[in-house]
Design an enzyme around this catalytic site. Sequence first.
Site, mmCIF file in Angstrom:
data_model
loop_
_atom_site.group_PDB
_atom_site.id
_atom_site.type_symbol
_atom_site.label_atom_id
_atom_site.label_comp_id
_atom_site.label_asym_id
_atom_site.label_seq_id
_atom_site.Cartn_x
_atom_site.Cartn_y
_atom_site.Cartn_z
ATOM 1 N N ASN A 1 8.945 -2.310 -2.009
ATOM 2 C CA ASN A 1 7.497 -2.370 -1.837
ATOM 3 C C ASN A 1 6.866 -1.647 -3.028
ATOM 4 O O ASN A 1 6.897 -0.424 -3.100
ATOM 5 C CB ASN A 1 7.125 -1.679 -0.516
ATOM 6 N N TRP A 2 6.309 -2.432 -3.938
ATOM 7 C CA TRP A 2 5.803 -1.845 -5.189
ATOM 8 C C TRP A 2 4.428 -1.206 -5.014
ATOM 9 O O TRP A 2 3.938 -0.559 -5.927
ATOM 10 C CB TRP A 2 5.747 -2.910 -6.283
ATOM 11 N N LYS A 3 3.793 -1.462 -3.878
ATOM 12 C CA LYS A 3 2.449 -0.901 -3.603
ATOM 13 C C LYS A 3 1.511 -1.220 -4.769
ATOM 14 O O LYS A 3 1.622 -2.297 -5.349
ATOM 15 C CB LYS A 3 2.578 0.605 -3.330
ATOM 16 N N GLY B 1 7.170 8.583 0.806
ATOM 17 C CA GLY B 1 6.659 9.154 -0.432
ATOM 18 C C GLY B 1 6.722 10.670 -0.477
ATOM 19 O O GLY B 1 6.161 11.295 -1.382
ATOM 20 N N GLU C 1 9.518 3.057 9.648
ATOM 21 C CA GLU C 1 9.191 3.966 8.557
ATOM 22 C C GLU C 1 8.449 5.181 9.103
ATOM 23 O O GLU C 1 7.228 5.131 9.285
ATOM 24 C CB GLU C 1 8.301 3.266 7.527
ATOM 25 N N GLY D 1 10.105 2.228 -1.396
ATOM 26 C CA GLY D 1 8.872 2.363 -2.165
ATOM 27 C C GLY D 1 9.175 2.857 -3.573
ATOM 28 O O GLY D 1 9.594 2.090 -4.439
ATOM 29 N N GLY D 2 8.980 4.151 -3.784
ATOM 30 C CA GLY D 2 9.098 4.752 -5.122
ATOM 31 C C GLY D 2 10.337 4.333 -5.897
ATOM 32 O O GLY D 2 10.242 3.974 -7.079
ATOM 33 N N HIS E 1 2.086 -1.876 7.252
ATOM 34 C CA HIS E 1 2.531 -0.676 6.530
ATOM 35 C C HIS E 1 1.625 0.507 6.892
ATOM 36 O O HIS E 1 0.422 0.348 7.062
ATOM 37 C CB HIS E 1 2.516 -0.931 5.018
ATOM 38 N N GLU F 1 0.361 2.762 5.214
ATOM 39 C CA GLU F 1 -0.797 2.979 4.319
ATOM 40 C C GLU F 1 -1.938 2.030 4.676
ATOM 41 O O GLU F 1 -3.110 2.378 4.536
ATOM 42 C CB GLU F 1 -0.347 2.818 2.852
ATOM 43 N N SER G 1 11.508 7.350 1.652
ATOM 44 C CA SER G 1 12.262 8.154 0.676
ATOM 45 C C SER G 1 13.741 7.781 0.588
ATOM 46 O O SER G 1 14.590 8.659 0.438
ATOM 47 C CB SER G 1 12.084 9.657 0.957
HETATM 48 P P1 PGA Z 1 9.022 5.528 -0.275
HETATM 49 O O1 PGA Z 1 8.086 4.417 0.421
HETATM 50 O O2 PGA Z 1 10.373 4.912 -0.441
HETATM 51 O O3 PGA Z 1 8.346 5.831 -1.575
HETATM 52 O O4 PGA Z 1 9.045 6.706 0.654
HETATM 53 C C1 PGA Z 1 8.590 3.603 1.438
HETATM 54 C C2 PGA Z 1 7.508 2.662 1.917
HETATM 55 O O5 PGA Z 1 6.335 3.044 1.932
HETATM 56 O O6 PGA Z 1 7.804 1.511 2.278
#
Ligand code: PGA
Length: 250
Positions: free
Chosen positions: A9-11, A172, A166, A233-234, A94, A96, A212
């Site tokens: 997930n590149w956000k 994050g 999640e 994510g990251g 998600h 966010e 993470s």
């Molecule tokens: P993260 O994000 O790996 O940076 O914790 C995961 C996500 O939001 O899907």
Amino acid sequence: MRSKIVAGNWKMNKNAEETQALLAALAAKLPDTQAEVMVAPTFVNLAGAVSELQASRIEVIAQNMHFAESGAYTGEISADMLMNIGIDTVIIGHSERRAYFGETDGILAQKVKAALDKNMRVMFCFGEELEDRKSGEHFNVVHSQLKNALFDLDASAWNKIILAYEPVWAIGTGETASPEQAQEMHACIRKTIADQYDTAVANNLSILYGGSVKPGNAVDIFSKPDVDGGLIGGASLVADDFIAIINGIA
Ligand code: PGA
């Protein structure tokens, strides 16, 4: 069908050139794996990503969509628009989107339904906040997130659903659920689905862990029997890290 999945997930990261460069690196380095590999660049780069990955088995997926077919929804994107450029899978729910854009369980239920009506695959995200875990409410919170958005679906719809657990406190933050915490919750989720539907639906379901996941912890998390992969994510923004994570599931 239950399969191993690693999704990035590149956000809101990577412009057009950076997207192209990361995709080219991933396509070149992709290991021979049974796992489905997916990436979710931003909306403006989706069409370019689909064409960049034409010869690759990496699937391009969307981070979000609107529930309406079309119309006066400034700034929004419909399922048809995604499918029209070759996107068949969409992330919905998600944390966010829930936290920053006011997406309630009710809105998410509409989005899930709209995507399934178009025969898209849905990667549905959910998970508890830190306070929920501290107060021991995490199982109840997760149960109600699933119930409110998904339990109106027919059993047959579940072959188009991927779940991504999640925990918000792990996204994050560098703090990961331990492999045992992930397994405990994933087993509980699978049992919840078995109770609500049946064991066939539950056993056919891919349940991903997100929060993470890094090259250093992926193997341990993915080794758990009810963890079918990860939403990353990251670490998905760095080709070598994402590839190392994919290798962790092989
Ligand atoms: P993260 O994000 O790996 O940076 O914790 C995961 C996500 O939001 O899907």
